[in-house]
Design an enzyme around this catalytic site. Structure first.
Site, PDB file in Angstrom:
ATOM      1  N   ASP A 129      -0.479 -13.840   8.385  1.00  0.00           N
ATOM      2  CA  ASP A 129      -1.834 -14.261   8.736  1.00  0.00           C
ATOM      3  C   ASP A 129      -2.599 -14.320   7.427  1.00  0.00           C
ATOM      4  OD1 ASP A 129      -4.503 -14.528   9.445  1.00  0.00           O
ATOM      5  OD2 ASP A 129      -4.320 -13.294  11.237  1.00  0.00           O
ATOM      6  N   HIS A 130      -2.825 -15.535   6.917  1.00  0.00           N
ATOM      7  CA  HIS A 130      -3.339 -15.653   5.549  1.00  0.00           C
ATOM      8  C   HIS A 130      -4.719 -15.029   5.384  1.00  0.00           C
ATOM      9  CE1 HIS A 130      -5.202 -19.338   7.279  1.00  0.00           C
ATOM     10  NE2 HIS A 130      -6.155 -19.082   6.408  1.00  0.00           N
ATOM     11  N   HIS A 177      -6.738 -14.648  13.345  1.00  0.00           N
ATOM     12  CA  HIS A 177      -7.677 -14.321  12.271  1.00  0.00           C
ATOM     13  C   HIS A 177      -8.825 -13.425  12.750  1.00  0.00           C
ATOM     14  CE1 HIS A 177      -5.358 -17.248  10.290  1.00  0.00           C
ATOM     15  NE2 HIS A 177      -6.098 -18.306  10.512  1.00  0.00           N
TER      16      HIS A 177
END
Length: 492
Positions: free
Chosen positions: A182-183, A245
């Site tokens: 999950d960037h 996110h």
């Protein structure tokens, strides 16, 4: 700290993610001497390309997307020599045997000792297929050397599909060797949340329902779906942003102090928050962007490969609560959307006002606010009340503002730099464990089911606005408003 020798194997290397994120991130890690001393990258794709052509693609990717713009003055040859290209149809079982021999040759050439990172920059339907072929060829045994797999979102479209995907990958890789990326967790200020909370006596004693009035988390985008119509038709903002996110940021903000800073202790506390999340049907708002008021921007239903009758959500706002002693009674307002007026991601902690005595007796003073700005500005903003200079006893909100990436010459590492580095080190703290994925989907699936059963048309909001009017009403009925920090002049 130098990491162990390894080969990074990128499945889907000709795709957009590799060009925009992975190649520039690897270049930046190389520039900062953070790659292993013995290292190689094998770019795997289905296109007819040569290694020389791929190296040209890498130079172009660095030129367009790297935060370091010094490539024109650097001898790129040592970096480019780390890369080779291998053509493979992922559905072709017979192609994985030769790939095994090819990777073994890379190990011998670069002295990488059989250690591998398999980065699956491919569509989810290939996750289990590739993992199964790696297992069948003995390329993921984790005996004598280590092999890890990195999986990009989306990890499923709902809980049922996520369970199926996870089962397929777990047949080859153990949980500790699966890195679900999950960037947002790789962003500097997302990493800073725990430090701000647990390294400051100023904040942690106030981090509870005795002092916090409410929390807002906003992830706002100005762009539309940018050619990703088929994907977005299946996902929508709820699955694309809230499930991963937004809920990950919420978990970091709300979690209890872990017993230590090791990976599993942190993840344990995040899971407790996700399990405790509650939401009511009347506290969820969805919307879809239409054309803007000036006719310069087309609506979602006019985007390429989008149904003209689509009910897909491009905006979601909701009020959630956390059913535990620390946060009982504190609303968490979550919002994300496309085609909004500003691009930013931030967390606002609004503290309760004091009782109606002294300065609060006859004046409506502003709330104390702590803002954690994730992007584009990275920093922390603290708003408190003070006397305005002069002869009058006028009280105004003032601020202390720390901007991490505003200083001249400062260039924050990109999220994928930290995440790739952590995978090679075997540190999965910034990656999601399976039970985090599971409880996130449980929370999101109930909302999706409410929408499917309602049969109500989706509200349309003009592109360039702050979403449907129901979003503002969600807070107004609680006597609150969405808060938006602006660095120009400061304040809200």
């Amino acid at each position: 700290m130098r990491v162990q020798p390894c080969v990074l194997v990128i499945f889907g290397a000709t795709g957009d993610l590799t060009q925009r994120k992975l190649y520039p991130a690897l270049y930046n890690l190389w520039r900062e001497e953070l790659l292993p001393s013995h290292f190689a990258v094998v770019s795997i794709g289905r296109r007819d390309k040569t290694t020389a052509e791929v190296r040209e693609d890498i130079i172009e990717a660095i030129r367009n997307f790297s935060r370091n713009d010094d490539h024109a003055f650097i001898d790129m040859k040592p970096f480019l020599e780390l890369f080779t290209y291998y053509k493979l149809d992922f559905n072709d079982s017979l192609g994985y045997g030769p790939l095994k021999e090819y990777l073994a040759q890379i190990d011998r050439t670069h002295h990488t000792q059989g250690n591998r990172v398999y980065f699956l920059a491919v569509a989810p339907q290939y996750f289990a297929l590739i993992a199964d072929e790696l297992h069948a060829q003995g390329m993921a045994e984790n005996t004598g050397s280590w092999q890890r797999v990195v999986i990009e979102k989306p990890f499923g479209q709902d809980l049922a599909s996520a369970i199926q995907l996870n089962r397929g990958v777990r047949e080859t890789f153990r949980e500790e060797n699966i890195f679900r990326i999950d960037h947002y967790l790789g962003k500097e200020m997302a990493q800073n949340i725990m430090v701000i909370r647990f390294a400051n006596t100023l904040f942690e004693p106030l981090w509870n329902n005795r002092y916090v009035d409410h929390v807002q988390i906003s992830l706002c985008e100005t762009v539309g779906v940018e050619g990703r119509g088929p994907y977005y038709e299946k996902a929508g903002a709820l699955r694309d942003m809230i499930q991963n996110h937004v809920l990950q940021l919420l978990a970091l903000i709300a979690m209890e102090p872990p017993v230590s800073l090791d990976t599993e202790s942190v993840r344990d506390e995040k899971v407790k928050i996700l399990r405790s999340l509650k939401v009511k049907p009347q506290d969820v708002v969805r919307g879809q962007y239409g054309p803007d008021k000036h006719g310069r921007c087309r609506g979602y239903r006019e985007e390429d490969r989008v149904s003209p009758n689509s009910n897909t959500d491009t905006f979601v706002a909701l009020k959630a609560t956390i059913d535990n002693f620390r946060w009982a009674g504190v609303p968490f307002y979550l919002r994300t959307g496309k085609r909004l007026p500003q691009k930013y991601s931030e967390i606002v902690i609004s503290f309760k006002k004091l009782p109606g005595v002294l300065y609060f007796k006859e004046r409506d003073l502003a709330s104390n606010l702590l803002v954690i700005r994730v992007n584009p500005d990275e920093g922390v903003y603290l708003q408190f009340n003070a006397k305005q200079p002069g002869t009058q006893s006028t009280i105004l909100p003032v601020s202390m503002d720390f901007c991490q990436n505003c200083a001249e010459g400062f260039n924050s590492p990109e999220a994928y730099e930290r995440l790739l580095y952590d995978v090679m080190r075997g540190d999965s703290t910034l990656f999601t464990r399976w039970d985090e994925v599971e409880y996130s989907w449980r929370f999101v699936d109930q909302i999706a089911e409410w929408w499917e059963n309602s049969h109500e048309p989706i509200p349309i909001y003009p592109a360039g606005s702050w979403g449907p009017k129901e979003s503002a009403e969600l807070l107004k009925r609680d006597g609150r408003d969405w808060l938006r920090f602006t660095r120009v002049g400061g304040g809200f």
